[in-house]
Design a protein around this motif. Structure first.
Motif, PDB file in Angstrom:
ATOM      1  N   HIS A 430       1.113  -1.220  -0.146  1.00 23.97           N
ATOM      2  CA  HIS A 430       0.055  -0.129   0.070  1.00 23.97           C
ATOM      3  C   HIS A 430       0.809   1.297   0.009  1.00 23.97           C
ATOM      4  O   HIS A 430       0.384   2.299  -0.522  1.00 23.97           O
ATOM      5  CB  HIS A 430      -0.921   0.179   1.140  1.00 23.97           C
ATOM      6  N   TRP A 431       2.014   1.218   0.803  1.00 22.74           N
ATOM      7  CA  TRP A 431       2.664   2.479   0.696  1.00 22.74           C
ATOM      8  C   TRP A 431       3.413   2.717  -0.240  1.00 22.74           C
ATOM      9  O   TRP A 431       3.415   3.757  -0.962  1.00 22.74           O
ATOM     10  CB  TRP A 431       3.786   2.113   1.964  1.00 22.74           C
ATOM     11  N   GLU A 432       4.002   1.650  -1.101  1.00 24.54           N
ATOM     12  CA  GLU A 432       4.610   1.882  -2.349  1.00 24.54           C
ATOM     13  C   GLU A 432       3.809   2.315  -3.490  1.00 24.54           C
ATOM     14  O   GLU A 432       4.036   2.964  -4.454  1.00 24.54           O
ATOM     15  CB  GLU A 432       5.368   0.562  -2.882  1.00 24.54           C
ATOM     16  N   LEU A 433       2.386   1.751  -3.221  1.00 30.57           N
ATOM     17  CA  LEU A 433       1.354   2.238  -4.397  1.00 30.57           C
ATOM     18  C   LEU A 433       1.105   3.861  -4.092  1.00 30.57           C
ATOM     19  O   LEU A 433       0.850   4.612  -5.047  1.00 30.57           O
ATOM     20  CB  LEU A 433       0.149   1.403  -4.130  1.00 30.57           C
ATOM     21  N   GLY A 434       0.913   3.955  -2.805  1.00 29.64           N
ATOM     22  CA  GLY A 434       0.765   5.577  -2.542  1.00 29.64           C
ATOM     23  C   GLY A 434       2.045   6.302  -2.998  1.00 29.64           C
ATOM     24  O   GLY A 434       1.905   7.794  -3.719  1.00 29.64           O
ATOM     25  N   TYR A 435       3.247   5.927  -2.927  1.00 35.03           N
ATOM     26  CA  TYR A 435       4.451   6.548  -3.376  1.00 35.03           C
ATOM     27  C   TYR A 435       4.121   6.757  -5.014  1.00 35.03           C
ATOM     28  O   TYR A 435       4.507   7.529  -5.410  1.00 35.03           O
ATOM     29  CB  TYR A 435       5.700   5.710  -3.021  1.00 35.03           C
ATOM     30  N   ALA A 436       3.865   5.641  -5.732  1.00 36.51           N
ATOM     31  CA  ALA A 436       3.835   5.691  -6.999  1.00 36.51           C
ATOM     32  C   ALA A 436       2.584   6.735  -7.551  1.00 36.51           C
ATOM     33  O   ALA A 436       3.001   7.568  -8.529  1.00 36.51           O
ATOM     34  CB  ALA A 436       3.349   4.319  -7.624  1.00 36.51           C
ATOM     35  N   GLU A 445      -5.706   9.665  -3.815  1.00 36.99           N
ATOM     36  CA  GLU A 445      -5.483   8.374  -3.774  1.00 36.99           C
ATOM     37  C   GLU A 445      -4.244   7.866  -3.167  1.00 36.99           C
ATOM     38  O   GLU A 445      -4.084   6.926  -2.466  1.00 36.99           O
ATOM     39  CB  GLU A 445      -5.578   7.748  -5.425  1.00 36.99           C
ATOM     40  N   SER A 446      -3.134   8.532  -3.397  1.00 35.20           N
ATOM     41  CA  SER A 446      -2.035   8.474  -2.755  1.00 35.20           C
ATOM     42  C   SER A 446      -2.032   8.498  -1.074  1.00 35.20           C
ATOM     43  O   SER A 446      -1.412   7.593  -0.510  1.00 35.20           O
ATOM     44  CB  SER A 446      -0.889   9.259  -3.186  1.00 35.20           C
ATOM     45  N   ALA A 447      -2.636   9.486  -0.740  1.00 33.71           N
ATOM     46  CA  ALA A 447      -2.878   9.811   0.666  1.00 33.71           C
ATOM     47  C   ALA A 447      -3.516   8.608   1.411  1.00 33.71           C
ATOM     48  O   ALA A 447      -3.048   8.149   2.388  1.00 33.71           O
ATOM     49  CB  ALA A 447      -3.376  10.999   0.966  1.00 33.71           C
ATOM     50  N   ALA A 448      -4.566   8.290   0.436  1.00 37.02           N
ATOM     51  CA  ALA A 448      -5.491   7.097   1.041  1.00 37.02           C
ATOM     52  C   ALA A 448      -4.741   5.959   1.001  1.00 37.02           C
ATOM     53  O   ALA A 448      -4.746   5.091   2.165  1.00 37.02           O
ATOM     54  CB  ALA A 448      -6.625   6.859   0.167  1.00 37.02           C
ATOM     55  N   GLU A 449      -3.904   5.346   0.111  1.00 45.39           N
ATOM     56  CA  GLU A 449      -3.049   4.188   0.135  1.00 45.39           C
ATOM     57  C   GLU A 449      -2.137   4.383   1.260  1.00 45.39           C
ATOM     58  O   GLU A 449      -1.981   3.329   2.232  1.00 45.39           O
ATOM     59  CB  GLU A 449      -2.294   4.087  -1.068  1.00 45.39           C
ATOM     60  N   CYS A 450      -1.275   5.397   1.574  1.00 42.93           N
ATOM     61  CA  CYS A 450      -0.494   5.779   2.806  1.00 42.93           C
ATOM     62  C   CYS A 450      -1.026   5.711   4.058  1.00 42.93           C
ATOM     63  O   CYS A 450      -0.563   5.003   4.787  1.00 42.93           O
ATOM     64  CB  CYS A 450       0.481   6.776   2.674  1.00 42.93           C
ATOM     65  N   GLU A 451      -2.023   5.989   3.999  1.00 42.43           N
ATOM     66  CA  GLU A 451      -2.922   6.214   5.419  1.00 42.43           C
ATOM     67  C   GLU A 451      -3.253   4.582   5.677  1.00 42.43           C
ATOM     68  O   GLU A 451      -3.225   4.022   6.875  1.00 42.43           O
ATOM     69  CB  GLU A 451      -4.208   6.986   5.253  1.00 42.43           C
ATOM     70  N   MET A 452      -3.717   3.861   4.628  1.00 37.94           N
ATOM     71  CA  MET A 452      -4.008   2.505   4.826  1.00 37.94           C
ATOM     72  C   MET A 452      -2.662   1.697   5.227  1.00 37.94           C
ATOM     73  O   MET A 452      -2.930   0.807   6.144  1.00 37.94           O
ATOM     74  CB  MET A 452      -4.447   2.024   3.553  1.00 37.94           C
ATOM     75  N   ALA A 453      -1.756   2.124   4.596  1.00 34.27           N
ATOM     76  CA  ALA A 453      -0.499   1.345   5.197  1.00 34.27           C
ATOM     77  C   ALA A 453      -0.152   1.615   6.511  1.00 34.27           C
ATOM     78  O   ALA A 453       0.168   0.759   6.940  1.00 34.27           O
ATOM     79  CB  ALA A 453       0.722   1.986   4.122  1.00 34.27           C
ATOM     80  N   ARG A 454      -0.295   2.566   6.964  1.00 34.75           N
ATOM     81  CA  ARG A 454       0.104   3.241   8.327  1.00 34.75           C
ATOM     82  C   ARG A 454      -1.087   2.516   9.104  1.00 34.75           C
ATOM     83  O   ARG A 454      -0.899   2.167  10.517  1.00 34.75           O
ATOM     84  CB  ARG A 454       0.100   4.652   8.633  1.00 34.75           C
ATOM     85  N   GLN A 455      -2.162   2.435   8.705  1.00 34.04           N
ATOM     86  CA  GLN A 455      -3.157   1.834   9.678  1.00 34.04           C
ATOM     87  C   GLN A 455      -2.916   0.469   9.948  1.00 34.04           C
ATOM     88  O   GLN A 455      -2.975  -0.129  10.945  1.00 34.04           O
ATOM     89  CB  GLN A 455      -4.527   1.910   8.637  1.00 34.04           C
ATOM     90  N   LEU A 456      -2.429  -0.163   8.854  1.00 29.54           N
ATOM     91  CA  LEU A 456      -2.394  -1.839   8.847  1.00 29.54           C
ATOM     92  C   LEU A 456      -0.804  -2.005   9.680  1.00 29.54           C
ATOM     93  O   LEU A 456      -0.738  -3.086  10.441  1.00 29.54           O
ATOM     94  CB  LEU A 456      -2.043  -2.180   7.465  1.00 29.54           C
ATOM     95  N   ASP A 457       0.118  -0.969   9.476  1.00 35.65           N
ATOM     96  CA  ASP A 457       1.313  -1.145  10.032  1.00 35.65           C
ATOM     97  C   ASP A 457       1.874   0.229  10.711  1.00 35.65           C
ATOM     98  O   ASP A 457       2.592   0.891   9.762  1.00 35.65           O
ATOM     99  CB  ASP A 457       2.411  -1.792   9.249  1.00 35.65           C
ATOM    100  N   LYS A 630      -6.144   8.063 -17.119  1.00 35.27           N
ATOM    101  CA  LYS A 630      -6.998   7.348 -18.245  1.00 35.27           C
ATOM    102  C   LYS A 630      -6.697   5.796 -18.097  1.00 35.27           C
ATOM    103  O   LYS A 630      -7.658   4.955 -18.195  1.00 35.27           O
ATOM    104  CB  LYS A 630      -7.016   8.057 -19.580  1.00 35.27           C
ATOM    105  N   LEU A 631      -5.416   5.484 -18.247  1.00 34.44           N
ATOM    106  CA  LEU A 631      -4.967   4.423 -18.437  1.00 34.44           C
ATOM    107  C   LEU A 631      -5.087   3.392 -17.182  1.00 34.44           C
ATOM    108  O   LEU A 631      -5.550   2.292 -17.318  1.00 34.44           O
ATOM    109  CB  LEU A 631      -3.306   4.342 -18.650  1.00 34.44           C
ATOM    110  N   LEU A 632      -5.060   3.998 -15.972  1.00 36.44           N
ATOM    111  CA  LEU A 632      -5.029   3.157 -14.602  1.00 36.44           C
ATOM    112  C   LEU A 632      -5.987   3.254 -13.878  1.00 36.44           C
ATOM    113  O   LEU A 632      -6.006   2.983 -12.808  1.00 36.44           O
ATOM    114  CB  LEU A 632      -3.618   3.172 -14.141  1.00 36.44           C
ATOM    115  N   PHE A 633      -6.840   4.276 -14.074  1.00 40.79           N
ATOM    116  CA  PHE A 633      -8.075   4.563 -13.282  1.00 40.79           C
ATOM    117  C   PHE A 633      -9.348   4.654 -13.659  1.00 40.79           C
ATOM    118  O   PHE A 633      -9.747   4.741 -15.108  1.00 40.79           O
ATOM    119  CB  PHE A 633      -7.916   6.079 -12.564  1.00 40.79           C
TER     120      PHE A 633
END
Lengths: 633, 53
Positions: A430-436, A445-457, A630-633
């Motif tokens: 999740h963190w790396e996805l937020g980074y990307a 979307e980045s903030a949500a992924e990093c927040e999720m990562a911190r929630q998990l760990d 367009k490609l990835l969302f």
């Protein structure tokens, strides 16, 4: 029509999983529509038998009348999913005018209970004891590899079978830390085993989504430490700990281990393994199996597949691998590269060694001035790891990180999304996805992924990365609050200064910038902070001198961090050197940092807004951002 | 298990899930973007075409 109990249909190289409704090709999901899935399932249930079109249509559309062309279309979609072209009858044979037959060889896997196999094949696993104070068990397992292979596979299948009655994973997944094993005697020659064996088990369990496991980077600090269980569990935010000891005597190795429920202080499993050193590879599989059993985790067939024991490899290659892993954890990247390279030379088919080598090359390039060659070597190693094992999680995560850093974020995101399909609870992914995402300007979307990562760990990338997307979104307080307190990590102190700078708290910003620079003057971000501090002190000349020096050093190394380059551009802009700011901004965008929504609101770039080159660069960033979206969302 | 094969300029034969890696001995430089896209397409169903980076 579907098998209510759930099962697997295997036809090389595919597996149809009727619980997950998934078609897997070499363990990788292949997308199917629900009707295509139903059609394929009916064909597999009746493989070898000619099925008339009417029979097939009645099975797939039981409550409605459909035109025959619908069936033809479904058959065509199945063939496409299986990679079968027209006229190639490897899987589905068309019997003109009559119907279809699934002609390939199919194995129908029916799960059996673990007891059936374990009773026949393995000595009973020590029963759980109820208290930490209980005396250690004297029972010793002497598992052979073949038995373990069978036991793990069948246990996995059984757990999967059990899952049919309760498909949902636990509402709150277990959080587990596997601590470095402690040597029972002073033994410098074998010291590497303590951390690297723990790391091997962590890697093995990284696929299990009902278990949130702390990464090796989080547990390395506990090497050679006396473990205070409640304290360590609180530090790592886990409810379960695995601790263990080992002792080596020539070719004989004895490992004892225990799995502890921190809250109740109960021991969920305790066991000992006596094995020959050359069978060391089997240990990670045995311990992983016992953790799954001790925690009564449900596994999907895909997870069971991932947990199958590794095939036997040259014991010397495995030792080099373990030594390389240990050296990496000790930040000795050049020597780690040497060890892992030796491992791959001896055993070129062992994917984890290639993944580890890629990581070591990458770290060597980033931290030891290994330069562009280091990144290239890393990419080659990751490519080989993924070619051997496309779902090798370490390779997926770190190759994705490398691709993002190399300006190929569009290629990084699918890798990470695939890793999340395997384990949606993997904090680092999740963190790396937020980074990307933040490189590509998908800030929310980045903030949500990093927040999720911190929630998990809560400890993920604690001192080595920050939730920049909050800053880029202009939410400065949230950004500042997300930074760890009481840390001496220069990167985090720089970011605290950067947050304060954006809030126009100049004195606080200067204080933090100066401290970060004092702690680690070679860190690029700390130098940017120092340059901003010089500008605040009206010493623009000094700031520009620092920035030019940084630019030339980056040029010499040939390795660019596009996001860090953007910060240099910002500092140039603030110091009043528009020409340099625009030059570095172009490099940053061309090297893959195209966070367009951030660029257009970034207050540090306000002085550049009217420049024609700035407008050209914004068009460039916007185009790539829009294409990415367009490609990835 | 079948091997994952990509026809590429460097004539790389990528490995297989069974662990029997086969690749050109000169596979010491990273894949080109085109090779990488083809490879990742096999690995992760990468949407194509990708923008040039």
């Amino acid at each position: 029509m579907s098998n209510k109990n759930g099962c697997l249909y295997e036809f090389d190289p595919f597996v149809l999983d009727t619980v997950q409704h998934l078609l897997l090709r070499n363990s990788t999901p292949v997308p199917l529509t629900p009707k295509t899935y139903d059609t394929l399932l009916f064909l597999l249930e009746n493989h070898g038998r000619l099925l008339s079109k009417v029979e097939l249509m009645q099975a797939v559309w039981p409550d409605s009348f459909v035109d025959e062309s619908n069936l033809t279309q479904q058959i065509s979609m199945i063939r496409r999913a299986l990679g079968e072209s027209a006229g190639d009858d490897r899987y589905i044979v068309t019997v003109t005018g009559r119907g279809y037959r699934f002609a390939a060889s199919v194995t129908h896997v029916t799960p059996v209970t673990p007891e059936e196999v374990l009773n026949d094949a393995v000595e009973p696993i020590p029963t759980p004891v109820q208290s930490i104070a209980a005396p250690p068990t004297s029972r010793i397992l002497k598992p052979t590899l073949a038995v373990l292979v069978a036991a793990i596979f069948v246990l996995g299948a059984s757990i999967y079978n059990k899952q049919n009655s309760k498909l949902r994973p636990p509402e709150k997944p277990r959080t587990l830390a596997i601590l470095p094993f402690q040597s029972l005697r002073e033994d410098p020659k074998n010291d590497f085993l303590g951390f690297s064996l723990a790391d091997a088990v962590i890697t093995k369990l990284g696929y299990v989504h009902s278990l949130i496991i702390r990464p090796s980077s989080a547990i390395s600090v506990y090497k050679h430490q006396v473990i205070d269980i409640p304290k360590v569990a609180a530090e790592l935010h886990v409810d379960t700990l695995l601790t263990g000891n080992f002792i080596r005597d020539g070719d004989d190795l004895r490992i004892t281990s225990q799995l502890i429920d921190v809250k109740t202080q109960n021991i969920l499993w305790r066991g000992a393994f006596d094995l020959k050193y050359e069978k060391l590879l089997t240990l990670q599989d045995s311990v992983a199996l016992q953790i799954i059993k001790g925690l009564e985790l449900s596994l999907s067939p895909l997870e069971s597949e991932k947990l199958k024991p590794d095939r036997p490899i040259d014991p010397r290659a495995y030792e080099y691998y373990l030594r390389g892993v240990d050296l990496y954890a000790n930040n000795d990247f050049p020597l780690a590269v040497q060890m892992l390279r030796k491992s791959t030379e001896l055993e070129p088919g062992y994917a984890p060694a290639w993944a580890g080598l890629g990581r070591a090359h990458s770290a060597n390039a980033s931290f030891e001035f290994g330069g562009r060659d280091g990144y290239q070597n890393a990419q080659v190693a990751f490519e080989k790891a993924l070619s051997l094992q496309p779902t090798e999680m370490e390779a997926q995560i770190y190759m994705a990180n490398l691709l993002t850093d190399m300006g190929k974020v569009e290629r990084a995101v699918p890798l990470l999304r695939q890793a999340l399909q395997i384990n949606p609870n993997h904090a680092e992914v999740h963190w790396e996805l937020g980074y990307a995402y933040r490189f590509a300007g998908m800030l929310k979307e980045s903030a949500a992924e990093c927040e999720m990562a911190r929630q998990l760990d809560p400890g993920v990338k604690f001192n080595s990365s920050a939730l920049n997307s909050h800053l880029y979104l202009g939410d400065y307080d949230t950004f500042l609050n997300s930074l760890p307190r009481n840390t001496d990590a220069a990167l985090i102190i720089f970011y605290r200064g950067f947050g304060e700078y954006h809030k126009k708290n100049w004195d606080r910003a200067a204080k933090e910038f100066n401290l970060a620079y004092e702690l680690r003057p070679t860190l690029l971000q700390a130098r940017v902070g120092k340059a901003l501090s010089e500008v605040m002190a009206k010493r623009n000349g000094k700031a520009l001198e620092m920035l030019h020096d940084m630019e030339s050093k980056i040029e010499d190394r040939g390795v660019r961090d596009a996001e860090a380059s953007y910060k240099i551009a910002q500092a140039y802009a603030v110091a009043g050197d528009k020409k340099s700011a625009l030059r570095v901004l172009r490099q940053s965008i061309e090297n893959g940092f195209f966070s367009y929504p951030y660029f257009v609101t970034d207050p540090l770039m306000d002085t550049l807004r009217g420049e024609p080159e700035y407008l050209r660069l914004m068009t460039l960033a916007q185009q790539r951002h829009d294409t990415f979206k367009k490609l990835l969302f | 298990m079948k091997s994952v094969s990509i026809k590429a300029s460097a004539n790389r034969t990528l490995g297989s899930a069974s662990g029997q890696i086969q690749y050109a001995k000169d596979w010491d430089s990273p894949m080109t973007d085109a090779e990488l896209d083809a490879f990742l397409g096999v690995c992760v169903n990468l949407p194509l075409p990708l923008p040039l980076s």
